[in-house]
Design an enzyme around this catalytic site. Structure first.
Site, PDB file in Angstrom:
ATOM      1  N   GLU A   7       0.853  -1.292   0.109  1.00  0.00           N
ATOM      2  CA  GLU A   7       0.298  -0.337   0.438  1.00  0.00           C
ATOM      3  C   GLU A   7       1.088   1.092   0.096  1.00  0.00           C
ATOM      4  O   GLU A   7       0.382   2.199  -0.824  1.00  0.00           O
ATOM      5  CB  GLU A   7      -0.610  -0.219   0.573  1.00  0.00           C
ATOM      6  CG  GLU A   7      -1.865  -1.216   1.376  1.00  0.00           C
ATOM      7  CD  GLU A   7      -1.595  -2.269   2.351  1.00  0.00           C
ATOM      8  OE1 GLU A   7      -2.677  -2.788   2.513  1.00  0.00           O
ATOM      9  OE2 GLU A   7      -0.578  -2.635   2.058  1.00  0.00           O
ATOM     10  N   ASP A  80      -2.343  -5.429   3.130  1.00  0.00           N
ATOM     11  CA  ASP A  80      -2.312  -5.606   4.288  1.00  0.00           C
ATOM     12  C   ASP A  80      -3.013  -6.969   4.545  1.00  0.00           C
ATOM     13  O   ASP A  80      -3.797  -7.110   3.819  1.00  0.00           O
ATOM     14  CB  ASP A  80      -3.146  -4.146   5.653  1.00  0.00           C
ATOM     15  CG  ASP A  80      -2.419  -3.116   5.212  1.00  0.00           C
ATOM     16  OD1 ASP A  80      -1.451  -3.682   5.613  1.00  0.00           O
ATOM     17  OD2 ASP A  80      -2.309  -1.881   5.545  1.00  0.00           O
ATOM     18  N   ASP A  82      -5.948  -7.992   5.947  1.00  0.00           N
ATOM     19  CA  ASP A  82      -7.194  -7.660   6.862  1.00  0.00           C
ATOM     20  C   ASP A  82      -8.482  -7.599   5.521  1.00  0.00           C
ATOM     21  O   ASP A  82      -7.674  -7.237   4.565  1.00  0.00           O
ATOM     22  CB  ASP A  82      -7.056  -6.720   7.320  1.00  0.00           C
ATOM     23  CG  ASP A  82      -7.184  -5.514   7.151  1.00  0.00           C
ATOM     24  OD1 ASP A  82      -6.917  -5.515   5.707  1.00  0.00           O
ATOM     25  OD2 ASP A  82      -7.018  -5.005   7.477  1.00  0.00           O
ATOM     26  N   GLU A  84      -9.854  -4.966   4.164  1.00  0.00           N
ATOM     27  CA  GLU A  84      -9.329  -4.043   3.284  1.00  0.00           C
ATOM     28  C   GLU A  84      -8.159  -4.149   2.344  1.00  0.00           C
ATOM     29  O   GLU A  84      -7.870  -4.322   1.307  1.00  0.00           O
ATOM     30  CB  GLU A  84      -8.750  -2.779   4.205  1.00  0.00           C
ATOM     31  CG  GLU A  84      -9.563  -1.511   4.719  1.00  0.00           C
ATOM     32  CD  GLU A  84     -11.019  -1.645   4.006  1.00  0.00           C
ATOM     33  OE1 GLU A  84     -10.766  -0.655   3.127  1.00  0.00           O
ATOM     34  OE2 GLU A  84     -12.014  -1.569   3.353  1.00  0.00           O
ATOM     35  N   TYR A 296       0.759  -5.753  12.698  1.00  0.00           N
ATOM     36  CA  TYR A 296      -0.430  -5.225  12.378  1.00  0.00           C
ATOM     37  C   TYR A 296      -1.177  -4.844  13.331  1.00  0.00           C
ATOM     38  O   TYR A 296      -1.875  -5.786  13.860  1.00  0.00           O
ATOM     39  CB  TYR A 296      -1.116  -6.439  10.971  1.00  0.00           C
ATOM     40  CG  TYR A 296      -2.104  -5.538  10.172  1.00  0.00           C
ATOM     41  CD1 TYR A 296      -1.614  -4.754   9.446  1.00  0.00           C
ATOM     42  CD2 TYR A 296      -3.404  -6.046  10.456  1.00  0.00           C
ATOM     43  CE1 TYR A 296      -2.823  -3.976   8.927  1.00  0.00           C
ATOM     44  CE2 TYR A 296      -4.349  -4.949   9.555  1.00  0.00           C
ATOM     45  CZ  TYR A 296      -3.807  -4.307   8.643  1.00  0.00           C
ATOM     46  OH  TYR A 296      -5.130  -3.276   7.687  1.00  0.00           O
ATOM     47  N   ARG A 298      -4.549  -3.485  13.106  1.00  0.00           N
ATOM     48  CA  ARG A 298      -6.027  -3.638  12.941  1.00  0.00           C
ATOM     49  C   ARG A 298      -6.039  -4.994  12.852  1.00  0.00           C
ATOM     50  O   ARG A 298      -6.324  -5.727  11.560  1.00  0.00           O
ATOM     51  CB  ARG A 298      -6.490  -2.950  11.476  1.00  0.00           C
ATOM     52  CG  ARG A 298      -6.215  -1.540  10.766  1.00  0.00           C
ATOM     53  CD  ARG A 298      -7.132  -1.575  10.032  1.00  0.00           C
ATOM     54  NE  ARG A 298      -7.253   0.215   9.486  1.00  0.00           N
ATOM     55  CZ  ARG A 298      -5.621   1.080   9.143  1.00  0.00           C
ATOM     56  NH1 ARG A 298      -4.345   0.384   8.802  1.00  0.00           N
ATOM     57  NH2 ARG A 298      -5.444   2.149   9.035  1.00  0.00           N
ATOM     58  N   HIS A 343      -6.960 -11.367  13.772  1.00  0.00           N
ATOM     59  CA  HIS A 343      -5.444 -11.848  13.795  1.00  0.00           C
ATOM     60  C   HIS A 343      -4.740 -11.964  15.253  1.00  0.00           C
ATOM     61  O   HIS A 343      -5.425 -11.651  16.119  1.00  0.00           O
ATOM     62  CB  HIS A 343      -4.398 -10.402  12.644  1.00  0.00           C
ATOM     63  CG  HIS A 343      -5.067 -10.280  11.487  1.00  0.00           C
ATOM     64  ND1 HIS A 343      -5.111 -10.991  10.161  1.00  0.00           N
ATOM     65  CD2 HIS A 343      -5.425  -9.270  10.767  1.00  0.00           C
ATOM     66  CE1 HIS A 343      -5.715 -10.595   9.241  1.00  0.00           C
ATOM     67  NE2 HIS A 343      -6.365  -9.957   9.870  1.00  0.00           N
TER      68      HIS A 343
END
Length: 893
Positions: A7, A80, A82, A84, A296, A298, A343
């Site tokens: 990203e 990432d 997740d 998103e 991570y 989130r 996670h």
């Protein structure tokens, strides 16, 4: 070489360091596609087909990836780990296929890593997979729902509630929480109660505090002492008896550490301890993750990888010793409802390095990493061992009983490293007690509670008052003669306003939203001006209150806590591959579109009538005189009604335009609101509340005078302090100070949109205090204006002369004719001499200029000492020919 896409450029830089020259690592800079903000982006008639567009700023990034794939026919999507991140990978692949940058033989794979470390990245590269379709479908469902709600509900708000900006599927539910809390606070009725405490002393002279628990042989309940009279009798009952220690009981206890951080708890703790907002917290955490310092950020999981647990236990042993490490690792149960989106917890990637060792320079990142590091250590440490002691004190007749409590930390355990913060201060924090023996006398100490009361009373003045007119504890007290027994007055307190920490906690409890959305939701309702932040508390604005009441009356189902939480669970089922997202969208759209259609047909007046009734208890509270709270306090004839404007809602008189009474939603005419202040020269002078705040007005609007004279109350002036004299003073502005000494033009003082000022022609200069407008004299006004004029010229290029006359014939230095704000003038060094009226710049000669300069220099004392007037040689009187040489100044001959 394979092309790896992440990203952000920061993440790309860190990963490139681990992968080396065998890979090309590029950044997508977040999402590359989104739904265009226009009708039809989600086609509800054709299976909820979505029309995506590559963002303008993203086109160059997609092109860079496509160009790289021309030479390197392999794509690795490493966004990432997740939902998103999965969606970004899916969007990239789709966009690149549409550009035909991905060919039939181009291998495309997806890799994920929970931490950006060499081992994590290497392991991920060895275990590629395909894009997770269920996670992408869950993203598509959420994005479609947000679009359908926002794009269809927001226009209804714009039409029915001017000034409202938007509504959102989760945003509006979050706003509802804040508004309903405020309404609870406003409806709260404080109740008085008194408590009694005594300062006692052991035979060894050690003091301790005890509170009254038994009175007249009966257990004392919270509201048994209702007033000062009862409290005084209780104080007398305590002081009239000899007391002794009846019982001493010590019980062992323990405290266990909190679980490691997940997204929501990290946001809460950063808010409690540092006052960091959710967005600020996540921004700092993102940078720590991209630098490879933490896992991570989130996540809704609190479990920890086995190898990480061992690393934490080793770090505890190295730093604090084996006694701080429990016999077996602590296991924390994952609370995530969907295992696919759960996670590992948020933890440091390297436990041997604290914040100082990493040399983190950014303040937010430093303290956030320190917080995560300490919490991770503490979660695997031994429990703290405590000893809680309770001492019962009583009189021989059994009529009076007091209790003292305290605790001793026998072994600090995890408390040596970290203790979790609290959303609200504890009511009774137990302190440590001195050595007390059963049967020994409990004498009254020698009058020290007065100072304690004064300190408590002072501290209460800064307590966060969560309600209007809220009363703080210890508003009064009754002291015994020897001042060792104190009865203090308290009032029950309303529930506190939400902070970002408590709001996130409440949303998590209700199952509203998900960890990755909390920061953006809390930020959005503030950006929309539905909520403002005062200190650390979230307070709803009038706009936010009206929008919430509107949604509760016309779209109650869609701002329901249970409905929103159930929808989140359905979306979780989609991400787990257990439900079809298009069926979910179909069920939602069928009912939602019907509700939109029904509300669209309502007239604004119908909507306002409903809102007026719903908000009546808040808008029209009972008046002390018992009169109708809806009667206009200005004209006494019209009825008050809720009205809306572009700036939000307000209360106005129904007798408009004959009566122009208005006040804010939160205002109250009985408390400094609209009222007539008196008469002046036959005109009624009134105080009024408008959309932009309170103001005073002379007379009423008529056909001839559509806008009567008005003046807003300046900053620092309150409506309660306004009287006729102050109003006339404001209405008399601008005030004439006097003619400027240079040109005779009038200097005025007034109050404008940017505060108090003085004015000379077109030159405005701000004043520091409002009161200066009414007191400033000529000397001060000229000084302020001169300073403003000088500051305007600072840093600018030198102005071009209208005419160059040459060197001063006596003192040297150029003489020029310049164009000024107040007309042309002659300039020599620091002397500026205005040209006489009617004199054109081209007509100025050197003789004339020298004469003007000499006169002005003598008057003001500027420049070098004024030279004696001396006729210059005729040949040197023109500007075209310079003198052959400078002459020495006359004063130095």
């Amino acid at each position: 070489m394979p092309v790896v896409v992440v990203e952000s450029p920061a993440k790309a830089k860190t990963i490139n360091k681990y992968l080396g020259k065998d890979y090309i690592v590029l950044a997508s800079y977040g999402h590359v596609r989104d739904l265009p903000p226009k009708d039809g982006s989600v086609d509800t008639e054709n299976g909820f087909d979505m029309k995506w567009e590559v963002g303008y700023d993203s086109r160059k990034h997609v092109k860079a990836i496509a160009d790289a794939l021309k030479d390197d026919n392999a794509l690795i999507l490493a966004t990432d780990p997740d939902r998103e991140g999965e969606a970004i990978s899916w969007h990239l692949e789709e966009a690149l296929r549409k550009r035909k940058a991905i060919k039939k033989d181009t291998p495309v794979s997806r890799v994920v890593f929970n931490a950006i470390t060499k081992s994590a990245v290497t392991q991920a590269m060895e275990n590629p997979r395909q894009v997770d379709a269920p996670l992408v479908e869950a993203y598509l469902a959420r994005r479609a729902l947000d679009y359908l709600v926002g794009f269809n509900l927001s226009p209804v708000l714009w039409r029915k509630l001017p000034g409202a900006k938007s509504a959102g599927r989760v945003q509006s539910v979050c706003l509802r929480l804040i508004v309903e809390r405020e309404m609870e606070i406003e409806a709260f009725d404080a109740r008085e109660y008194w408590s009694v405490k005594a300062l006692l002393s052991t035979p060894r002279g050690q003091e301790y505090e005890a509170r009254l628990t038994t009175l007249a042989g009966k257990k004392l309940e919270k509201f048994d002492l209702e007033n000062a009279t009862q409290a005084e009798l209780a104080v007398q009952a305590v002081t009239s008896r000899a007391l002794k220690v009846v019982n001493v009981e010590a019980k062992p206890g323990s405290r266990n550490p909190s679980a490691p951080f997940m997204t929501s708890t990290l946001q809460q703790e950063a808010s409690r301890k540092f006052g960091m907002g959710a967005r600020q917290t996540m921004s700092a955490a993102q940078r720590l993750y991209e630098a490879g310092y933490i896992t991570y950020m989130r996540t809704d999981g609190i479990d920890m990888a086995p190898e990480a647990v061992h690393a934490v236990r080793d770090a505890i042993t190295d730093r604090y010793g084996k006694e701080y490490v429990p016999g077996s690792p602590r296991m924390y149960k994952n609370k995530a409802k969907n295992a696919q989106e759960a996670h590992e917890c948020i933890r440091p990637t390297e436990m041997t390095k604290d914040a100082a060792a990493l040399k983190i320079t950014d303040k937010d990142q430093f303290r956030l990493y320190d917080l995560i590091w300490k919490r991770t250590l503490a979660c695997q440490m031994e429990a703290a061992r405590l000893e809680r002691t309770t001492v019962e004190i009583g009189s021989d007749d059994g009529q009076i009983g007091l209790r003292a409590t305290g605790q001793v930390v026998l072994f600090d355990g995890f408390l040596r490293v970290y203790e979790e913060g609290r959303d609200e201060p504890a009511d009774d924090e137990d302190g440590r007690l001195p050595q007390i023996a059963q049967g020994e006398p409990a004498a009254f100490a020698d009058g020290s509670l007065r100072a304690q009361f004064a300190k408590a009373d002072k501290s209460d003045s800064v307590i966060d008052e969560t309600a209007k007119g809220g009363m703080s504890a210890h508003a009064a007290a009754v002291l015994s003669e020897n001042e060792a027994v104190l009865a203090s007055q308290s009032f029950t307190q309303p529930p506190p306003r939400y902070t970002e920490a408590t709001l996130v906690k409440r949303m998590e409890e209700l199952g509203i939203g998900r960890p990755s959305t909390y920061a953006s939701i809390v930020t959005t309702i503030q950006d929309r001006e539905y909520v403002r932040k005062d200190g650390n508390r979230l307070i709803p604005e009038d706009k936010g209150r009206i929008v919430t009441i509107f949604l509760l009356n016309f779209f109650r189902k869609y701002v329901g806590y249970e409905f929103t939480a159930n929808l989140e669970e359905e979306l979780d089922h989609v991400s787990a591959g257990e439900a079809d997202y298009k069926e979910l969208l179909g069920r939602f759209w069928r009912d939602f579109s019907a509700a939109i259609g029904e509300t669209s047909e309502l007239r604004i007046t119908e909507v306002l009538d409903v809102l007026d009734d719903a908000l009546a208890p808040t808008l029209y509270p009972p008046r002390e005189d018992g009169s109708d709270p809806r009667t206009c306090p200005l004209c006494g004839k019209g009825q008050l009604h809720l009205k809306t404007s572009k700036s939000g809602g307000f209360v106005g008189c129904g007798n408009y335009p004959e009566c122009r009474y208005t006040r804010p939603i939160g205002g109250d005419a009985a408390e400094g609101g609209d009222r007539v202040l008196g008469e002046d020269a036959g005109d009624e002078i009134s105080l009024r509340s408008g959309r932009f705040g309170p103001y005073v007005q002379r007379g009423e609007a008529t056909e001839e005078i559509k806008k009567p004279p008005r003046a807003s109350l300046p900053k620092g002036w309150t409506t309660d302090d306004m009287d006729l004299e102050k109003a006339l003073t404001l209405l008399s502005l601008p005030r004439k100070v006097g003619p400027h000494p240079d040109d005779g033009e009038m200097i005025e003082a007034g109050i404008g949109r940017y505060g108090p000022f003085v004015k000379h022609g077109r030159l405005y200069a701000n004043l520091k205090e409002v009161d200066e407008v009414f007191t400033i004299g000529m000397n001060r006004a000229v000084e302020v204006l001169a300073q403003k004029l000088a500051s305007r010229g600072a840093g600018r290029a030198a102005a071009k002369p209208l005419k160059e006359l040459g060197e001063h014939p006596e003192n040297g230095g150029p003489i020029n004719v310049m164009d000024g704000r107040y007309g042309p003038y002659v300039k020599w060094e620091k002397v500026n001499a205005t040209l006489p009226k009617g004199t054109e710049p081209d007509d100025v000669t050197m003789d004339m200029a020298v004469e003007l300069i000499t006169a002005k220099a003598a008057k003001s004392g500027k420049g070098r000492k004024a030279p004696a007037k001396k006729k210059a040689p005729a040949k040197k009187a023109t500007a075209k020919k310079k003198p052959a040489a400078k002459k020495a100044p006359a004063t130095k001959e």
